[in-house]
Design a protein around this motif. Structure first.
Motif, short mmCIF file in Angstrom:
data_model
loop_
_atom_site.label_atom_id
_atom_site.label_comp_id
_atom_site.label_asym_id
_atom_site.label_seq_id
_atom_site.Cartn_x
_atom_site.Cartn_y
_atom_site.Cartn_z
N ALA A 182 2.47 -7.56 -8.18
CA ALA A 182 3.12 -6.32 -8.60
C ALA A 182 3.79 -6.48 -9.96
O ALA A 182 3.72 -5.57 -10.81
CB ALA A 182 4.15 -5.91 -7.55
N LEU A 183 4.43 -7.62 -10.19
CA LEU A 183 5.08 -7.85 -11.49
C LEU A 183 4.05 -7.93 -12.61
O LEU A 183 4.27 -7.40 -13.71
CB LEU A 183 5.89 -9.15 -11.42
N ALA A 184 2.91 -8.58 -12.33
CA ALA A 184 1.86 -8.65 -13.35
C ALA A 184 1.31 -7.27 -13.66
O ALA A 184 1.06 -6.92 -14.83
CB ALA A 184 0.74 -9.59 -12.87
N THR A 185 1.13 -6.47 -12.61
CA THR A 185 0.65 -5.09 -12.80
C THR A 185 1.64 -4.28 -13.61
O THR A 185 1.27 -3.53 -14.52
CB THR A 185 0.39 -4.43 -11.43
N ARG A 186 2.92 -4.43 -13.27
CA ARG A 186 3.96 -3.69 -13.99
C ARG A 186 3.98 -4.08 -15.47
O ARG A 186 4.05 -3.22 -16.35
CB ARG A 186 5.33 -3.98 -13.36
N TYR A 234 2.21 1.79 -13.24
CA TYR A 234 3.47 1.11 -13.55
C TYR A 234 4.55 1.46 -12.53
O TYR A 234 5.25 0.59 -12.03
CB TYR A 234 3.93 1.49 -14.95
N ALA A 235 4.66 2.76 -12.22
CA ALA A 235 5.71 3.21 -11.31
C ALA A 235 5.53 2.60 -9.92
O ALA A 235 6.50 2.12 -9.31
CB ALA A 235 5.70 4.73 -11.22
N GLY A 236 4.31 2.60 -9.40
CA GLY A 236 4.08 2.04 -8.07
C GLY A 236 4.37 0.55 -8.02
O GLY A 236 5.00 0.06 -7.07
N ALA A 237 3.92 -0.18 -9.04
CA ALA A 237 4.17 -1.63 -9.07
C ALA A 237 5.65 -1.93 -9.22
O ALA A 237 6.18 -2.86 -8.59
CB ALA A 237 3.38 -2.26 -10.22
N ASP A 238 6.35 -1.16 -10.05
CA ASP A 238 7.78 -1.38 -10.26
C ASP A 238 8.57 -1.11 -8.98
O ASP A 238 9.47 -1.87 -8.63
CB ASP A 238 8.28 -0.48 -11.40
N LEU A 239 8.24 -0.02 -8.29
CA LEU A 239 8.94 0.30 -7.05
C LEU A 239 8.74 -0.80 -6.02
O LEU A 239 9.70 -1.24 -5.37
CB LEU A 239 8.45 1.64 -6.51
N SER A 277 2.98 -1.61 -18.73
CA SER A 277 4.11 -1.24 -19.59
C SER A 277 4.01 -1.90 -20.96
O SER A 277 4.88 -1.71 -21.81
CB SER A 277 5.44 -1.64 -18.93
N SER A 278 2.95 -2.68 -21.17
CA SER A 278 2.80 -3.39 -22.44
C SER A 278 2.48 -2.42 -23.58
O SER A 278 1.61 -1.55 -23.43
CB SER A 278 1.69 -4.43 -22.33
#
Length: 428
Positions: free
Chosen positions: A20-24, A44-49, A28-29
């Protein structure tokens, strides 16, 4: 066993959190040309949540570097003035030169804010501390996480709590003021009663109780009903677990913070679900301010600590099942606690109209059991339109509750004509 299973579940989920952190990070890059697309924001939103819901929340920082005094900034530094394995008494010392520039040359009253030991860290009172720092020398009980206290340090129970409050009041010198927020109400009142009966010079000048279960029989809430409906043995068998390795307190029996947090959230589960849904929508819409406010709240709310088995179970027994203090039956170290012995300590009680933790009347009960106090030393205030949290934090606390507490303390200072605390040195 539950604690070990909880830890195992956390570590088992590590690969998913890493993904999830890698996806976020990927979505967001600034180097990702698709980051600002609708699809990119959704990813980004789903991974961050997911990452935020499953990560560990440690002890938050106070983050109080300065406060405004009469509209002018005054620097603040944290200093430890007393400690035991179970608590650090933190003084938020205001810079003397900045205070003089703000026009404050008089000595400031010392106020001990006793934070609740009921699941959250003392930093939950950050807004409370900021308000009091405008006019007082503020000291706060920063309680330890029981899982971090080695078993060799011994036990910590309800009566140790009372002794700790007495020792901290003594450390502040003659006639400090004490503010008990929620859970500390009964032990703080007991400590004040014992100090008053002994005629101690460091007995409080005033005591303010905010949303405290002084008499939990009155206006019972969901929390009170649970304590009444379940036998004591149920709490002992189902709510206490053993701290596993690798924590310093491994082997200690505790009421885990994650169990308390689950109980808190279950009381308003739909509200929390809606809050996280709004957060997800804010991220997808690019609403950074709204998302930041959500994170600031939950970074604090989801940070919890463990309570020792003996303190938790004695609190259930003494405060929520047998009601020993309001019934006049509380015995501390083979000595009956007599609130009627309090004759010269100002008493202010504050309650919230919509408090679903400590119902209206539970805090006001202090006036009845402190029967030796004259009426001119008592005051009560019920704040409209606030729940439990609003009693000690938020806009209505800052604008409507705190000014009343400040005036009550100032009146006591004038009445007793006592020496105040000389900032930033030691107690007078």
């Amino acid at each position: 066993m539950l604690y070990s299973l909880y830890e195992a579940g956390y570590y088992a989920g590590a690969p998913w959190r890493a993904a999830a952190l890698a996806t976020r990070d990927f979505w967001s890059s600034p180097l990702n040309p698709a980051a600002d697309t609708d699809f990119g924001r959704r990813m980004y939103a789903g991974a961050d949540l997911y990452a935020n819901l499953t990560r560990r929340y440690g002890r938050p920082a106070w983050g109080i570097d300065s406060v405004l005094v009469d509209g002018k900034p005054v620097r603040v530094r944290e200093t430890e003035v007393w400690s035991s394995p179970w608590v650090k008494l933190t003084h938020f010392a205001r810079d003397a030169a900045d205070l003089r520039r703000a026009g404050r040359r008089e000595l400031a009253p010392a106020v001990l804010i006793v934070a609740p030991l009921s699941g959250h860290f003392a930093t939950l009172l950050r807004g409370t501390v900021r308000a009091f720092l405008q006019d007082h020398e503020v000291f706060v009980t920063d309680w330890s996480n029981a899982r971090d206290v080695p078993v060799l340090e011994g036990r910590f129970d309800f009566h140790d709590y009372i002794d700790h409050v007495r020792d901290m009041l003594r450390a502040l010198g003659p006639r400090p003021h004490v503010v008990a927020v929620c859970q500390p109400g009964p032990p703080v009142l007991a400590a004040a009663a014992l100090m008053a009966e002994d005629g101690e010079a460091s007995r409080p000048a005033t005591m303010t109780f905010m949303g405290s279960p002084i008499d939990a029989r009155l206006s019972p809430t969901v929390t009170n009903r649970l304590a009444e409906q379940r036998p004591f043995a149920w709490f002992e068998s189902n709510m206490v677990h053993t701290v596993p390795a690798p924590y310093p307190g491994m082997g200690r029996r505790v009421y885990p913070g994650f169990v308390q947090l689950a109980a808190f959230m279950s009381m308003n589960l739909q509200d929390h679900q809606q809050a996280h849904l709004r957060y997800l929508q804010q991220l997808m819409a690019g609403d950074g301010d709204g998302a930041d406010r959500h994170l600031a709240f939950y970074d604090e709310y989801l940070s919890v600590l463990d309570l020792t088995e003996e303190f938790y179970l004695q609190t259930v027994d003494v405060v929520f099942q047998r009601y020993l203090l309001p019934k006049g039956e509380l015995v501390h170290r083979d000595r009956l606690v007599r609130p009627a012995a309090i004759t010269d300590i100002g008493l202010l009680t504050v309650e919230g109209e919509n408090d679903d933790i400590s119902g209206i009347g539970q805090t006001q009960a202090a006036h009845d059991i402190c029967s030796g106090l004259p009426d001119d030393l008592k005051a009560d205030y019920v704040q409209p339109h606030v729940g439990h949290y609003g009693v000690f934090n938020g806009r209505r606390f800052r604008e409507e509750i705190y000014p009343r507490v400040r005036a009550f303390i100032a009146e006591a200072e004038a009445r007793f004509d006592k020496p105040a605390f000389d900032s930033p040195g030691e107690p007078a």
